[in-house]
Design an enzyme around this catalytic site. Structure first.
Site, mmCIF file in Angstrom:
data_model
loop_
_atom_site.group_PDB
_atom_site.id
_atom_site.type_symbol
_atom_site.label_atom_id
_atom_site.label_comp_id
_atom_site.label_asym_id
_atom_site.label_seq_id
_atom_site.Cartn_x
_atom_site.Cartn_y
_atom_site.Cartn_z
ATOM 1 N N GLY A 108 13.985 -26.072 -46.006
ATOM 2 C CA GLY A 108 12.665 -26.668 -46.108
ATOM 3 C C GLY A 108 11.924 -26.662 -44.783
ATOM 4 O O GLY A 108 10.710 -26.403 -44.725
ATOM 5 N N ASP A 145 22.961 -26.260 -52.937
ATOM 6 C CA ASP A 145 23.357 -26.537 -51.556
ATOM 7 C C ASP A 145 24.871 -26.482 -51.377
ATOM 8 O O ASP A 145 25.372 -25.851 -50.435
ATOM 9 C CB ASP A 145 22.815 -27.907 -51.138
ATOM 10 C CG ASP A 145 23.094 -28.220 -49.682
ATOM 11 O OD1 ASP A 145 22.224 -27.978 -48.840
ATOM 12 O OD2 ASP A 145 24.211 -28.703 -49.382
ATOM 13 N N VAL A 168 21.676 -27.826 -46.005
ATOM 14 C CA VAL A 168 21.145 -26.468 -46.131
ATOM 15 C C VAL A 168 19.755 -26.496 -46.761
ATOM 16 O O VAL A 168 18.839 -25.784 -46.336
ATOM 17 C CB VAL A 168 22.093 -25.573 -46.945
ATOM 18 C CG1 VAL A 168 21.517 -24.166 -47.085
ATOM 19 C CG2 VAL A 168 23.464 -25.511 -46.283
ATOM 20 N N ASP A 169 19.577 -27.336 -47.770
ATOM 21 C CA ASP A 169 18.255 -27.492 -48.369
ATOM 22 C C ASP A 169 17.244 -27.997 -47.343
ATOM 23 O O ASP A 169 16.102 -27.533 -47.282
ATOM 24 C CB ASP A 169 18.314 -28.474 -49.543
ATOM 25 C CG ASP A 169 18.771 -27.814 -50.832
ATOM 26 O OD1 ASP A 169 18.534 -26.608 -51.006
ATOM 27 O OD2 ASP A 169 19.356 -28.506 -51.674
ATOM 28 N N VAL A 170 17.647 -28.972 -46.545
ATOM 29 C CA VAL A 170 16.739 -29.542 -45.546
ATOM 30 C C VAL A 170 16.367 -28.491 -44.504
ATOM 31 O O VAL A 170 15.193 -28.338 -44.142
ATOM 32 C CB VAL A 170 17.376 -30.778 -44.885
ATOM 33 C CG1 VAL A 170 16.508 -31.276 -43.738
ATOM 34 C CG2 VAL A 170 17.579 -31.889 -45.914
#
Length: 404
Positions: free
Chosen positions: A173, A140, A168-170
């Site tokens: 997802g 991230d 960014v990961d969220v």
């Protein structure tokens, strides 16, 4: 199984954040998610602490792994690999976020699984895609840096700043969840499975919305503005007598109301500030004038006065204050999930999606490493159930006694 996604089996080969966040959302909505982890260590985030809960589990891991069952498989072991393949070939959805090519090297790639399970929805999350960026590690922080987010975050002219969470990961997802649901809808209509691919970089560029649009449409390369907005003024954090106050003035009428509360009639009538575009051009002088007044009053008093005239505002809370506010507003932001062997129920952040007929459910706390291995292996050893009739949901999960 109950819930909007009841009857769906998800084989979750992902770890850390983007993939596990997506599979947790699917699990909250009723899917049976089987989390495949490495023996001994499991998901990387199991060791990402402190902080830890009262049972000694890293709270990072707890954040995105409820409602799942954990099994441990060593994909370099032929027997375990056969189990992994059987799980994937029975699954409605497979989610993985290894580097491109890793799953295929184990015979678990999309083409391998789709040959036996053509209805599978196979979701791959990468850092930079499966082409020229396939070998780049997808973290991230790295994507926030190279993807431009850090270039517009922070106080100029200081060091570029990342966001306080792996956003960014969220975002990726969330995009993965949308892609899986869209593919499931297509399968419902046609019987066809498909490969869903997400990259952290593409997800970030999409999430940069107005800033990215300003670049691709007008060639504007933005820089950091701290807590100000590039296109709306005043839409920022202002200091007060005791704590910072966020003020979100989106219309000219709201600006006039703000000036009335601050007893600045001349500012409201000033030609430099009459329209939003004017205020953007003169943001420095306007901000200085507003700050002179906001510094004389406490944040809670100003927020109350502004709210009474329809100007959106609120103090900058820490997380304790944020959860207190959500509780005060009746949003029930925290849920508790009990499970065998726990010192106390796991406290979790509630799923934000409200569905009137098929609400999110909290069936299991985040699992201990390998907690459900025996039950899942016993179930996979039995012959697979007959294919469901058209429109019927398959029975994917073992009995409640086995699964708990």
């Amino acid at each position: 199984m109950t819930g909007a996604l009841g009857g769906l089996l998800v084989a979750d080969f992902s770890r850390v954040l983007a993939g596990p966040y997506a599979t947790m959302l699917l699990a909250d909505l009723g899917a049976d998610v089987v989390k495949v982890e490495r023996p001994g260590s499991g998901d990387d985030t199991r060791s990402w602490g402190p902080p830890y809960d009262v049972d000694g589990t890293a709270t990072y891991y707890l954040a995105v792994n409820r409602n799942k069952r954990s099994i441990t498989l060593d994909l370099t072991d032929p027997a375990d690999l056969a189990v992994a393949r059987e799980l994937a070939c029975r699954a409605d959805v497979v989610v993985e976020n290894f580097r491109p090519g890793t799953m295929a090297r184990h015979g678990l790639g999309y083409a391998d699984i789709a040959e036996t399970n053509p209805r599978v929805i196979y979701c791959s999350v990468t850092g930079f895609g499966s082409g020229a960026g396939a070998d780049r590690p997808g973290y991230d922080l790295l994507v926030q840096a190279v993807g431009g987010l850090m270039s517009i975050t922070g106080i100029p002219p200081g060091e570029p700043v990342k966001t306080g969470v792996a956003v960014v990961d969220v975002i990726t997802g969330l995009h993965a969840t949308i892609g899986v649901l869209a593919a499931l809808r297509h399968r419902e209509a046609t019987g066809e499975g498909q490969h869903v691919e997400l990259s952290l970089l593409s997800s970030l560029l999409s999430a940069l919305v107005n800033q990215a649009s300003g670049y691709v449409s007008a060639g504007v390369v933005p820089g950091p503005l701290g807590n100000a907005h590039p296109s709306v003024v005043p839409y920022q954090v202002l200091p007060t007598a005791d704590r910072p106050l966020a003020v979100a003035v989106g219309t000219d009428a709201q600006f006039a109301a703000l000036c009335a509360v601050l007893d600045l009639p001349a500012v409201a009538a000033d030609p430099r500030y009459l329209r939003n575009a004017d205020r953007v051009r003169h943001r420095e002088t306007l901000t200085a004038t507003l700050t002179e007044r906001t510094l004389t009053r406490p944040a809670h008093e100003l927020a109350a006065a502004l709210g009474a005239v329809g100007v959106p505002s609120g103090p900058v809370n820490d997380l304790a204050g944020a959860f207190d506010l959500a509780t005060e507003l009746g949003l029930a932001p925290v849920v508790e999930i009990d499970g065998p062997g726990r010192a106390r129920p796991a406290r979790q952040v509630a799923n934000p999606i409200t569905l009137s007929h098929t609400p999110a459910a909290y069936r299991r706390p985040p699992p201990r490493l390998g907690e459900h291995t025996d039950a899942v292996l016993d179930w996979l050893a039995a012959p697979p159930p007959a294919a469901p009739a058209a429109g019927a949901a398959p029975q994917t999960e073992p009995s409640s006694q086995e699964s708990n």
